[in-house]
Design a protein around this motif. Structure first.
Motif, PDB file in Angstrom:
ATOM      1  N   GLU A 236      56.121  94.331  25.224  1.00 14.02           N
ATOM      2  CA  GLU A 236      55.858  92.958  24.788  1.00 14.02           C
ATOM      3  C   GLU A 236      56.579  91.972  25.702  1.00 14.02           C
ATOM      4  O   GLU A 236      56.033  90.934  26.091  1.00 14.02           O
ATOM      5  CB  GLU A 236      56.320  92.794  23.328  1.00 14.02           C
ATOM      6  N   SER A 237      57.807  92.329  26.076  1.00  9.24           N
ATOM      7  CA  SER A 237      58.616  91.435  26.901  1.00  9.24           C
ATOM      8  C   SER A 237      57.985  91.217  28.280  1.00  9.24           C
ATOM      9  O   SER A 237      57.881  90.085  28.767  1.00  9.24           O
ATOM     10  CB  SER A 237      60.033  92.023  27.009  1.00  9.24           C
TER      11      SER A 237
ATOM     12  N   ARG B 287      54.759  89.054  28.008  1.00 11.72           N
ATOM     13  CA  ARG B 287      55.096  87.634  27.863  1.00 11.72           C
ATOM     14  C   ARG B 287      55.470  87.024  29.208  1.00 11.72           C
ATOM     15  O   ARG B 287      55.014  85.952  29.590  1.00 11.72           O
ATOM     16  CB  ARG B 287      56.306  87.472  26.928  1.00 11.72           C
ATOM     17  N   GLN B 288      56.357  87.738  29.916  1.00  5.18           N
ATOM     18  CA  GLN B 288      56.833  87.224  31.202  1.00  5.18           C
ATOM     19  C   GLN B 288      55.685  87.108  32.199  1.00  5.18           C
ATOM     20  O   GLN B 288      55.541  86.100  32.903  1.00  5.18           O
ATOM     21  CB  GLN B 288      57.947  88.145  31.724  1.00  5.18           C
TER      22      GLN B 288
ATOM     23  N   GLN C 120      63.829  88.268  32.577  1.00  2.56           N
ATOM     24  CA  GLN C 120      63.191  89.190  31.651  1.00  2.56           C
ATOM     25  C   GLN C 120      63.871  90.561  31.710  1.00  2.56           C
ATOM     26  O   GLN C 120      64.150  91.176  30.680  1.00  2.56           O
ATOM     27  CB  GLN C 120      61.696  89.297  31.989  1.00  2.56           C
TER      28      GLN C 120
ATOM     29  N   ALA D 144      52.350  89.448  22.212  1.00  2.06           N
ATOM     30  CA  ALA D 144      52.720  88.592  23.345  1.00  2.06           C
ATOM     31  C   ALA D 144      51.907  87.297  23.369  1.00  2.06           C
ATOM     32  O   ALA D 144      52.412  86.257  23.781  1.00  2.06           O
ATOM     33  CB  ALA D 144      52.557  89.350  24.667  1.00  2.06           C
ATOM     34  N   VAL D 145      50.641  87.373  22.936  1.00  4.82           N
ATOM     35  CA  VAL D 145      49.841  86.145  22.939  1.00  4.82           C
ATOM     36  C   VAL D 145      49.864  85.460  21.576  1.00  4.82           C
ATOM     37  O   VAL D 145      49.248  84.402  21.398  1.00  4.82           O
ATOM     38  CB  VAL D 145      48.364  86.385  23.372  1.00  4.82           C
TER      39      VAL D 145
ATOM     40  N   ARG E 225      52.539  86.760  31.655  1.00  8.17           N
ATOM     41  CA  ARG E 225      51.654  85.677  31.247  1.00  8.17           C
ATOM     42  C   ARG E 225      52.208  84.309  31.587  1.00  8.17           C
ATOM     43  O   ARG E 225      51.469  83.372  31.878  1.00  8.17           O
ATOM     44  CB  ARG E 225      51.444  85.756  29.744  1.00  8.17           C
ATOM     45  N   SER E 226      53.538  84.198  31.519  1.00  3.58           N
ATOM     46  CA  SER E 226      54.156  82.907  31.824  1.00  3.58           C
ATOM     47  C   SER E 226      54.064  82.620  33.322  1.00  3.58           C
ATOM     48  O   SER E 226      54.192  81.492  33.766  1.00  3.58           O
ATOM     49  CB  SER E 226      55.620  82.906  31.384  1.00  3.58           C
TER      50      SER E 226
END
Lengths: 415, 415
Positions: free
Chosen positions: A50-51, A54-55, B55, A84-85, A57-58
């Motif tokens: 998940e981490s 997220r990263q 991250q 994550a979304v 995607r950012s």
């Protein structure tokens, strides 16, 4: 637009397990001009997965995720991506139907665990998988795109080519990226760079990268352009300049390796070849016979490690072996001539040298190699001293033998 | 404790450039029982680099970063890491001294740009680099550890071994992880798994992984234990069970490849060998001569692609070639015997087959290979049909030839 690629699977983090999906995706993206800014491999654990999603995607407009879409408790990509979304998972009727139909077709009962493979992130499009049970999915979210793909390459590749690439082409716009690789043998990276850097530093498009490996230098010219023709024209302009400062040096611009180029030259000219190898131990013959159709030109090869075999198989004079030594210019010549005479071929090659790590002397150090090339016009021997360990010396010797053959066949001045 | 590894460098994201530092670090960490939860490769750009470092730090107690420590504008690891941990960079006097001394020793003038290589994150320890200009650094921050290492392997490896690993051993505690690899040739992954899975599924420590490649299956047994002796004992218990269900099959447990095992057997017994290769085209000789000292046993080799060369060099009967065909049991036997007789060696090997992609027929399909092994007790020929493309068929044929030789030398029943 730029991309991040995430490969999911604890097994991919173990020693000796290269991650290949990311390389494949990176190459395909490069072709349509989407640069990859980050590639990650992550364990089958919810928190790290998940981490990193997220990263990624950012950071990137396009996130491609491979693997972790199976039916077991280890397969966490769906849940991690949904988290994550910040959207829920919903069971998708079409995906479930496809799964059931697949099992029915194979005459197998579908386990309850497989049903979760039909779970899609809310708003995502289902990507059918004709080659396996794991459906893919793709989520448009404003300007951003998240794509989940199955891990096995034979499932991932067709899904990506057919159901993802066309959309990416559209999003990436009309711009294209083209790369051409100019290959040279038996020349140093520094020497090439000195000659070509005045040319390539003047232009930013194409951009040039030099990749050196033992016995070879590859120049990668990568051009961006609105269309393929313009990209190719930009590359050709720079390539023409490079050819002019390295006349006769470039052996291929179409991806072929040196042994393929030499094989084709021999076949086109209906020439035959016999090779006699000492320090390379069969490596040259093995390289030439990697190409299908090698039987058209490679009549035979001799691996003559012992002095006795050089005398018996190649008619090398025993007095010469005593006086000049097995690693010497006249012995390389005699080996090339002996191989050609014995096999009654158009060309003969003889290689003798000291591959190491032991066996070197002050006069004849490790890495010293003599290569003879014999044809009806005569025999010429080249002397080289290669750096590196046993494997590297042997590889460079094979490479130089092929380059000498290429230059002989093309009538180029020997290096 | 768990680790994340970040490799910095846009060139590592280009096709054809494998990232090897992460594999090396992962292996060394596995030995001291620190699992790697994530590996990333990131472009030389400040934003992605800072983002992935943040991250990775949020995820792992240990973050190892490689590359991006050079003197150019592209080298952003120092600034990105400082930003990610929220501390300033400070020029370190000792690191600057080391840099200046290095340049002085080499008689070169140090450029102003190099000075920034001496910038350390506030609170970090300077890791001297005796093999290059880029100093490393290591930052303890509560329980967490961030280590910046140079990219070139010959700089990274000694720095990691000498200045990082001892500390990690301490932090990881007394537990150790040991791995032993049991190697088998010319056997299928499925066959091995069927025999050994009843053994390894019963134990969780060691854990067992099967890795198959053409012609070879490797069983990795990995044990965790408070000390090396206990780890080794646990591995040995499982290995003994595996040996008993696969008698004579395991050719090495010490990392050696099959050609190394066979070479040593031949040298120990003062036996000599001659090889005659058709479809493998010198590949077997090339593999055997990769080992230094091959001249002690490999008297000579023949690459006999043409029928004429089989007749002239190996005394294969021309009538036999006509009646049985070049790819046949009697021709493989005649090649092995001819090589042994011509070279007057203890052993002879003959390989003939259809490597493809063309040349196959219904009777003699692509992948069909005959391998003869001849010694004073007689000649035996094995027939195999290998799957895969040309390269894979050739590799599997060489592998089977070596395995047949090993079994002959050890007096094991042939497969």
């Amino acid at each position: 637009m730029r991309a991040a690629i995430v490969a999911v699977g604890s097994e991919l983090l173990r020693p000796g397990r290269p991650e290949t999906n990311g390389s494949y995706l990176g190459e395909r993206l490069a072709e349509i001009g989407i640069p990859v800014v980050q590639r990650s491999t992550v364990a089958d654990e919810l928190e790290p997965l998940e981490s990193i999603l997220r990263q990624a995607r950012s950071l990137a407009d396009l996130v491609l995720v491979t693997g972790g879409l199976g039916p077991t408790a280890d397969d966490l990509t769906r849940s991690a991506a949904a988290a994550a979304v910040g959207r829920p998972l919903r069971r998708n009727a079409a995906a479930l139907e496809e799964l059931k139909a697949r099992f029915a077709r194979l005459g197998r009962r579908m386990a309850a665990a497989n049903e979760q493979q039909a779970d899609l992130i809310e708003g995502a499009t289902h990507l059918p998988n004709p080659n396996g049970t794991a459906p893919g999915q793709r989520l448009r979210d404003g300007d951003r795109l998240l794509v989940l793909l199955p891990g096995p390459p034979r499932e991932l590749m067709p899904m990506f080519e057919e159901q993802v690439l066309p959309l990416l082409r559209e999003l990436a716009g009309p711009g294209v990226t083209r790369t051409r690789v100019l290959r040279m043998a038996s020349v140093s990276e520094g020497e090439v760079d000195q000659l070509v850097s005045p040319l390539y530093t003047r232009v930013r498009n194409p951009r040039t990268t030099i990749l050196g490996s033992p016995g070879q230098v590859d120049l990668h010219l990568t051009a961006e352009a609105p269309d393929p023709e313009t990209a190719e024209r930009r590359i050709e302009e720079l390539a023409a300049g490079i050819r002019s400062v390295l006349p006769g040096r470039i052996f291929s611009e179409d991806g072929r390796e040196l042994h393929e180029v030499v094989s084709r030259l021999l076949i086109e000219r209906s020439l035959t070849l016999a090779v006699a190898e000492s320090c390379t131990g069969g490596g040259l013959a093995a390289r030439l016979t990697r190409v299908p159709g090698a039987s058209e030109f490679l009549e035979r090869g001799f691996v003559c490690y012992s002095n006795r075999s050089k005398i018996e198989e190649l008619d090398v004079d025993s007095g010469l072996l005593d006086s000049a030594g097995a690693v010497s210019e006249p012995v390389a010549a005699a080996m090339a001539e002996g191989a050609r005479r014995r096999a009654a071929t158009s060309l003969g090659i003889g290689i003798t040298g000291i591959a190491g790590p032991s066996g070197g002397t002050e006069d004849k150090p490790v890495g010293l190699v003599y290569i003879g090339v014999s044809d009806p016009a005569g025999t010429r021997v080249s002397r080289a001293r290669f750096p590196g360990g046993r494997d590297q010396v042997r590889r460079q010797a094979c490479q130089l033998a092929l380059e000498l053959l290429r230059r002989r066949l093309l009538g180029l001045e020997l290096p």
